[in-house]
Write a protein that holds these residues in place. Structure first.
Motif, PDB file in Angstrom:
ATOM      1  N   ILE A   7       0.672 -28.234 -12.051  1.00 48.48           N
ATOM      2  CA  ILE A   7       0.293 -29.604 -12.448  1.00 48.48           C
ATOM      3  C   ILE A   7       1.465 -30.235 -13.193  1.00 48.48           C
ATOM      4  O   ILE A   7       2.049 -29.631 -14.093  1.00 48.48           O
ATOM      5  N   GLU A   8       1.799 -31.463 -12.813  1.00 45.38           N
ATOM      6  CA  GLU A   8       2.951 -32.168 -13.389  1.00 45.38           C
ATOM      7  C   GLU A   8       2.540 -33.584 -13.806  1.00 45.38           C
ATOM      8  O   GLU A   8       2.121 -34.389 -12.969  1.00 45.38           O
ATOM      9  N   THR A   9       2.652 -33.869 -15.123  1.00 37.82           N
ATOM     10  CA  THR A   9       2.360 -35.226 -15.619  1.00 37.82           C
ATOM     11  C   THR A   9       3.320 -35.617 -16.739  1.00 37.82           C
ATOM     12  O   THR A   9       2.945 -36.387 -17.628  1.00 37.82           O
ATOM     13  N   THR A  10       4.555 -35.116 -16.716  1.00 34.40           N
ATOM     14  CA  THR A  10       5.416 -35.358 -17.879  1.00 34.40           C
ATOM     15  C   THR A  10       5.953 -36.781 -17.955  1.00 34.40           C
ATOM     16  O   THR A  10       6.337 -37.242 -19.017  1.00 34.40           O
ATOM     17  N   CYS A  11       6.015 -37.478 -16.816  1.00 34.44           N
ATOM     18  CA  CYS A  11       6.568 -38.837 -16.878  1.00 34.44           C
ATOM     19  C   CYS A  11       5.807 -39.771 -15.956  1.00 34.44           C
ATOM     20  O   CYS A  11       4.659 -40.102 -16.216  1.00 34.44           O
ATOM     21  N   VAL A  77      -2.962 -21.076 -13.222  1.00 34.04           N
ATOM     22  CA  VAL A  77      -2.630 -22.495 -13.235  1.00 34.04           C
ATOM     23  C   VAL A  77      -1.413 -22.685 -14.146  1.00 34.04           C
ATOM     24  O   VAL A  77      -1.385 -22.196 -15.277  1.00 34.04           O
ATOM     25  N   ALA A  78      -0.392 -23.345 -13.572  1.00 33.89           N
ATOM     26  CA  ALA A  78       0.838 -23.603 -14.327  1.00 33.89           C
ATOM     27  C   ALA A  78       0.937 -25.097 -14.588  1.00 33.89           C
ATOM     28  O   ALA A  78       0.632 -25.902 -13.714  1.00 33.89           O
ATOM     29  N   LEU A  90      -0.105 -34.348 -22.277  1.00 31.58           N
ATOM     30  CA  LEU A  90      -1.411 -33.860 -22.736  1.00 31.58           C
ATOM     31  C   LEU A  90      -2.492 -33.987 -21.660  1.00 31.58           C
ATOM     32  O   LEU A  90      -3.420 -33.185 -21.610  1.00 31.58           O
ATOM     33  N   VAL A  91      -2.364 -34.983 -20.782  1.00 31.37           N
ATOM     34  CA  VAL A  91      -3.333 -35.131 -19.695  1.00 31.37           C
ATOM     35  C   VAL A  91      -3.283 -33.890 -18.805  1.00 31.37           C
ATOM     36  O   VAL A  91      -4.313 -33.261 -18.536  1.00 31.37           O
ATOM     37  N   GLY A  92      -2.083 -33.509 -18.378  1.00 26.85           N
ATOM     38  CA  GLY A  92      -1.932 -32.334 -17.517  1.00 26.85           C
ATOM     39  C   GLY A  92      -2.338 -31.046 -18.224  1.00 26.85           C
ATOM     40  O   GLY A  92      -3.028 -30.198 -17.651  1.00 26.85           O
ATOM     41  N   VAL A  93      -1.920 -30.912 -19.488  1.00 36.54           N
ATOM     42  CA  VAL A  93      -2.215 -29.683 -20.241  1.00 36.54           C
ATOM     43  C   VAL A  93      -3.725 -29.532 -20.447  1.00 36.54           C
ATOM     44  O   VAL A  93      -4.275 -28.434 -20.312  1.00 36.54           O
TER      45      VAL A  93
END
Lengths: 339, 170
Positions: A7-11, A77-78, A90-93
């Motif tokens: 899961i990727e939501t950093t930007c 899950v990574a 924080l959304v992804g985490v």
């Protein structure tokens, strides 16, 4: 066999992917938010945060469907938990933790920038093990690593001001082009004269592996709008935009190529790779291949889907960390900076 | 309350950073500093200087345009929050980032492109406007409405009048 959901939501991107054994990309879903952002010329954070919340579940669902798996098939899950915008991460985490808790999956926090280097290992068998020099250049990051093995990263240098991709976007803004600036400048530069303007190449001393693109941006500003930048674009209409684009792009590429060659020379590592959105730049690809041949090192690039921000690289590095037993507790935190 | 307004002319990036370093060293308390000025004015450079003066390595300070907010630890109880509103469309987005949690403690909050988000910020803040005068020279106007640097009873630092360099373009 391991089956890891990334899961990727950093930007700016909401992305999810399923990767088998750390290598085989079973699905790679990136819900680019560019269409939401371009009317505003740039990325609008409020929309970005809201979009991550709205998109993350549908994007994960599609990644599972595309891979033909269900949650119960997953091993772990990574999630990219650093670095980036804290609210977006924080959304992804939060989603990753919920899945890990609810389905009793291993949870793995991944460094987004390091994952860009691992993207190359996933795609190129020759680069899968052993030492690599890795350049990651994107809108938010410009860093140089030595990676001795898949999960080992030593930071050799990074930008002291603007990222390379940011320079492309800000120069596009100066030239009154649209967003994102990288592909447009790449295209315009093909018809331009790269020697028309002698823009500065900041090398920061003979032994430095750091980068600086702020002065280059300012030089382009002066070339386009005159020395007195308070007056708005008096010269822009008389300029050959292609010449500016080609001269600017060549200056950026000169610096990136020089730093990679230095890193190769300093470390004695004979293989280099480039990740991040700027790795899609055609001039950089050509020049690095030529330079590598001349100086005796091989160069690897990810395919375009794994260059830009994506979750396959997160799942891939997550799988490698899992193999090494580097699993995180459910208290996994999000960090704005790499640590 | 008297508001301190101090003008400087810097003739080089090094001088701008040195000026900012001096300001960082004399910072009296936490608060908000807003930076305005066009692309290439030297806003990030100014924040590097402030960080130098606060005892943080200025090399750690990079453009936050993409990540929007960067945190630096000054000491165990104080942080420097470095923000960039270049990509923001309004006040709500700054609030979204959790700016209210940072303001009001001893933290220092520095915001580039501050003119885009002024409505979300307190009145007792410092405004620093950087104008491009020539290739290297910049006019820097500091309006300290929060007495972060200049308590009204003390002379500004360094006590220097505005001087126009001879090579400044018209």
């Amino acid at each position: 066999m391991s089956l890891v959901l990334g899961i990727e939501t950093t930007c700016d991107e909401t992305a999810a992917s399923v990767v088998e054994d750390g290598i085989k990309v079973r699905s790679n879903v990136v819900r680019s938010q560019e269409d939401l952002h371009s009317p505003y010329f740039g990325v609008v954070p409020e929309i970005a945060s809201r979009a991550h919340v709205e998109l993350v579940i549908p994007v994960i669902r599609k990644a599972l469907d595309d891979a033909g798996v269900s949650l119960s098939d997953l091993t772990a899950v990574a999630v990219a938990n650093r670095p980036g915008l804290i609210g977006a991460i924080l959304v992804g985490v939060s989603v990753a933790k919920s899945l890990a808790f609810g389905r009793e999956l291993d949870l793995i926090g991944v460094n987004h920038v390091e994952a860009h280097v691992n993207a190359v290992r996933m795609e190129h068998e020759e680069a899968r093990t052993g030492p690599l020099v890795g350049l990651v250049a994107s809108g938010g990051h410009t860093s140089l690593y030595r990676s001795d093995e898949a999960i080992l990263f030593d930071l050799l240098g990074s930008t002291v001001d603007d990222a390379a991709g940011e320079a492309f976007d800000k120069v596009a803004k100066i030239l009154e082009l649209s967003y994102p600036g990288g592909p447009i400048i790449d295209r315009l530069a093909r018809d331009g004269n790269p020697k028309k303007y002698d823009f500065p190449r900041a090398l920061l001393g003979r032994n430095s592996l750091d980068f600086s693109f702020s002065g280059l941006k300012t030089s382009v500003l002066y070339a386009c709008k005159g020395m007195n930048a308070r007056v708005s674009s008096p010269l822009l209409s008389d300029l050959n935009i292609g010449d500016v684009a080609a001269s600017f792009q060549t200056a950026v590429v000169d610096v990136l190529v020089e730093k990679v060659s230095r890193a190769v020379a300093f470390t004695g590592v004979s293989r280099a790779c480039v990740g991040g959105g700027v790795a899609c730049n055609s001039h950089l690809r050509e020049r690095l291949q030529i330079e590598g041949k001349a100086k005796g090192y091989s160069v690897f690039f990810p395919s375009p889907p794994l260059c830009a921000d994506n979750a396959a690289m997160i799942a891939g590095l997550g799988a490698k960390l899992l193999e090494a037993g580097r699993v995180d507790p459910l208290t996994l935190d999000a960090f704005p900076t790499a640590r | 309350m008297t508001i301190s307004v101090v003008d400087y002319v810097s003739s080089s990036p090094e001088e701008t950073r040195e000026l900012a370093r001096g300001l960082g060293r004399r910072l009296r308390k936490g608060g908000v500093i807003g930076l305005s000025g066009p692309l290439g004015a030297g806003k990030t450079l100014f924040v590097k200087g402030l960080a130098d003066g606060l005892g943080i390595s200025g090399a750690e300070v990079r453009s936050p345009t993409y990540v929007l907010m960067m945190e630096h630890i000054i000491d165990p109880v104080r942080k420097l929050f470095h923000l960039d509103a270049y990509r923001m469309e309004g006040d709500a987005e700054l609030v979204d980032l959790g700016i209210d949690d940072a303001i009001g403690h001893d933290h220092l909050v520095v915001i580039e492109w501050v003119e885009r988000v002024l409505g979300a910020l307190p009145h007792d803040m410092v405004h620093i406007a950087i104008e491009i005068e020539g290739i290297e020279s910049r006019k820097i106007v500091i309006r300290d409405e929060g007495e972060l640097f200049f308590p009204t009873s003390i002379e500004p630092f360094p006590p220097r009048p505005v001087e126009r360099p001879n090579d400044a373009p018209e």
